[in-house]
Design a protein around this motif. Structure first.
Motif, PDB file in Angstrom:
ATOM      1  N   VAL A   7     -40.937 108.503  47.542  1.00  0.00           N
ATOM      2  CA  VAL A   7     -40.391 107.202  47.944  1.00  0.00           C
ATOM      3  C   VAL A   7     -39.203 107.370  48.894  1.00  0.00           C
ATOM      4  N   GLU A   8     -39.129 106.443  49.822  1.00  0.00           N
ATOM      5  CA  GLU A   8     -38.051 106.450  50.812  1.00  0.00           C
ATOM      6  C   GLU A   8     -37.604 105.022  51.074  1.00  0.00           C
ATOM      7  N   LYS A   9     -36.332 104.880  51.413  1.00  0.00           N
ATOM      8  CA  LYS A   9     -35.826 103.551  51.768  1.00  0.00           C
ATOM      9  C   LYS A   9     -34.681 103.705  52.757  1.00  0.00           C
ATOM     10  N   SER A  10     -34.661 102.857  53.739  1.00  0.00           N
ATOM     11  CA  SER A  10     -33.519 102.850  54.660  1.00  0.00           C
ATOM     12  C   SER A  10     -33.199 101.413  55.036  1.00  0.00           C
ATOM     13  N   TYR A  11     -31.952 101.198  55.415  1.00  0.00           N
ATOM     14  CA  TYR A  11     -31.510  99.894  55.899  1.00  0.00           C
ATOM     15  C   TYR A  11     -30.925 100.084  57.282  1.00  0.00           C
ATOM     16  N   ARG A  12     -31.024  99.019  58.067  1.00  0.00           N
ATOM     17  CA  ARG A  12     -30.408  99.050  59.395  1.00  0.00           C
ATOM     18  C   ARG A  12     -28.896  99.150  59.222  1.00  0.00           C
ATOM     19  N   LYS A  13     -28.283 100.013  60.014  1.00  0.00           N
ATOM     20  CA  LYS A  13     -26.817 100.145  59.914  1.00  0.00           C
ATOM     21  C   LYS A  13     -26.157  98.888  60.448  1.00  0.00           C
ATOM     22  N   MET A  14     -24.900  98.684  60.070  1.00  0.00           N
ATOM     23  CA  MET A  14     -24.159  97.491  60.487  1.00  0.00           C
ATOM     24  C   MET A  14     -24.244  97.280  61.993  1.00  0.00           C
ATOM     25  N   GLY A  15     -24.294  96.046  62.422  1.00  0.00           N
ATOM     26  CA  GLY A  15     -24.375  95.746  63.856  1.00  0.00           C
ATOM     27  C   GLY A  15     -25.746  95.203  64.166  1.00  0.00           C
ATOM     28  N   PHE A  16     -25.757  94.001  64.706  1.00  0.00           N
ATOM     29  CA  PHE A  16     -27.008  93.293  64.916  1.00  0.00           C
ATOM     30  C   PHE A  16     -28.013  94.084  65.769  1.00  0.00           C
ATOM     31  N   LEU A  17     -27.479  94.760  66.813  1.00  0.00           N
ATOM     32  CA  LEU A  17     -28.388  95.441  67.734  1.00  0.00           C
ATOM     33  C   LEU A  17     -28.549  96.924  67.404  1.00  0.00           C
ATOM     34  N   SER A  18     -27.939  97.350  66.327  1.00  0.00           N
ATOM     35  CA  SER A  18     -28.003  98.773  66.001  1.00  0.00           C
ATOM     36  C   SER A  18     -29.423  99.193  65.617  1.00  0.00           C
ATOM     37  N   ALA A  19     -29.875 100.267  66.232  1.00  0.00           N
ATOM     38  CA  ALA A  19     -31.211 100.771  65.898  1.00  0.00           C
ATOM     39  C   ALA A  19     -31.107 101.862  64.846  1.00  0.00           C
ATOM     40  N   LYS A  20     -29.864 102.266  64.528  1.00  0.00           N
ATOM     41  CA  LYS A  20     -29.677 103.353  63.558  1.00  0.00           C
ATOM     42  C   LYS A  20     -29.916 102.832  62.146  1.00  0.00           C
ATOM     43  N   ARG A  21     -30.421 103.720  61.310  1.00  0.00           N
ATOM     44  CA  ARG A  21     -30.720 103.309  59.939  1.00  0.00           C
ATOM     45  C   ARG A  21     -29.970 104.197  58.946  1.00  0.00           C
ATOM     46  N   HIS A  22     -29.612 103.554  57.830  1.00  0.00           N
ATOM     47  CA  HIS A  22     -28.929 104.265  56.747  1.00  0.00           C
ATOM     48  C   HIS A  22     -30.005 104.626  55.714  1.00  0.00           C
ATOM     49  N   HIS A  23     -30.232 105.912  55.526  1.00  0.00           N
ATOM     50  CA  HIS A  23     -31.291 106.337  54.598  1.00  0.00           C
ATOM     51  C   HIS A  23     -30.725 106.407  53.174  1.00  0.00           C
ATOM     52  N   ILE A  24     -31.195 105.501  52.349  1.00  0.00           N
ATOM     53  CA  ILE A  24     -30.653 105.338  50.992  1.00  0.00           C
ATOM     54  C   ILE A  24     -31.397 106.225  49.997  1.00  0.00           C
ATOM     55  N   ILE A  25     -32.724 106.260  50.143  1.00  0.00           N
ATOM     56  CA  ILE A  25     -33.558 107.087  49.263  1.00  0.00           C
ATOM     57  C   ILE A  25     -34.405 107.981  50.159  1.00  0.00           C
TER      58      ILE A  25
END
Ligand SMILES: Nc1ncnc2c1ncn2[C@@H]1O[C@H](COP(=O)(O)OP(=O)(O)OP(=O)(O)O)[C@@H](O)[C@H]1O
Length: 248
Positions: A7-25
């Protein structure tokens, strides 16, 4: 058996146009057998609750699967009556318009059984979590935080599920009630082969109830260790983390 695969999960990093993701799992695989208690330990923000929400079917991973007896827990029918959860935030866990009786009996679909049978079941559940039967007519605002949490535990065990996800579920209780609830969980484990995913910061509680413990670090599985080997973890990170928790 409950099987978690990659299992994997990520969220978009802060900032509306940010393409970077924060990998949580990050690519976690685990299994939990019937009658087993799997502890999950890790620093704040390491992803324990997110993983717990996946297991309870409340949130879906971006990738990977969670199967109960070969069927995805994302399906409500697969989870119903077989996986339940108790979360730390008990203030939002109980419907404010429900009495204790309604809250506990809701998962059992009251209509189907004789009233006396439900009554006995309710009294038994209240007794198991150390609440008097007179509490059945009370509303959440008439209860202390610890009492609400006990109602949530009674509700979670009411269907005698195969698995219960307990996310810091006993942290808010006072020590004597914690012991009482741990004893209850231990008894349920032995009596019904009920299984627990026990997310906690409390090493003593984990040592009491768990058969194995997974140590998480930044969304990854750092180490899986049988409880008897907890004092001898392999990784330096796990060793430091456990030391810190012991001295807290
Ligand atoms: N819906 C979300 N959107 C964005 N980030 C999130 C979301 N849910 C969780 N996170 C982030 O994921 C990370 C892991 O959170 P999680 O609550 O799973 O950690 P935890 O190990 O349970 O922490 P704690 O012990 O403090 O409860 C945190 O950095 C959190 O901010």
């Amino acid at each position: 058996m409950l099987v978690v695969e990659n299992v994997e999960k990520s969220y978009r990093k802060m900032g509306f146009l940010s393409a970077k993701r924060h990998h949580i799992i990050k690519d976690i695989s685990i299994t939990c057998g019937y009658g087993e208690c799997l502890g999950i330990i890790g620093e704040s923000g390491s992803g324990k609750s997110t993983l717990g929400r996946f297991l309870a079917g409340i949130e879906k991973p971006d990738r990977g699967t969670i199967l109960l007896e070969g069927h995805s827990v994302a399906e409500r029918a697969v989870r119903a009556g077989r996986i339940s959860a108790v979360f730390q935030d008990y203030t939002s866990s109980m419907n404010p318009f429900f009495t204790v009786e309604q809250a506990i009996m809701e998962p059992l679909s009251i209509g189907r059984k004789a009233v006396s049978e439900n009554h006995n079941k309710l009294n038994h559940l209240l007794h198991q979590v150390g609440l008097p039967s007179s509490y059945r007519t009370k509303y959440p605002h008439e209860l202390s935080g610890g009492e609400v949490q006990r109602v949530c535990i009674a509700r979670a065990i009411s269907t005698e599920p195969l698995y219960i996800v307990l996310d810091e579920a006993i942290s808010s209780l006072d020590v004597s009630v914690q012991t009482q609830v741990l004893d209850l969980l231990q008894a349920l484990k032995e009596m019904y082969r009920m299984s627990f995913i026990f997310i906690t910061h409390d090493l003593q509680a984990a040592a009491y109830l768990c058969d194995r413990v997974m140590i998480m670090r930044n969304g990854e599985r750092e180490e899986m260790v049988p409880i008897e080997h907890l004092p001898h973890v392999q990784s330096a990170y796990a060793s430091t983390l456990l030391q810190k928790q012991i001295t807290l």
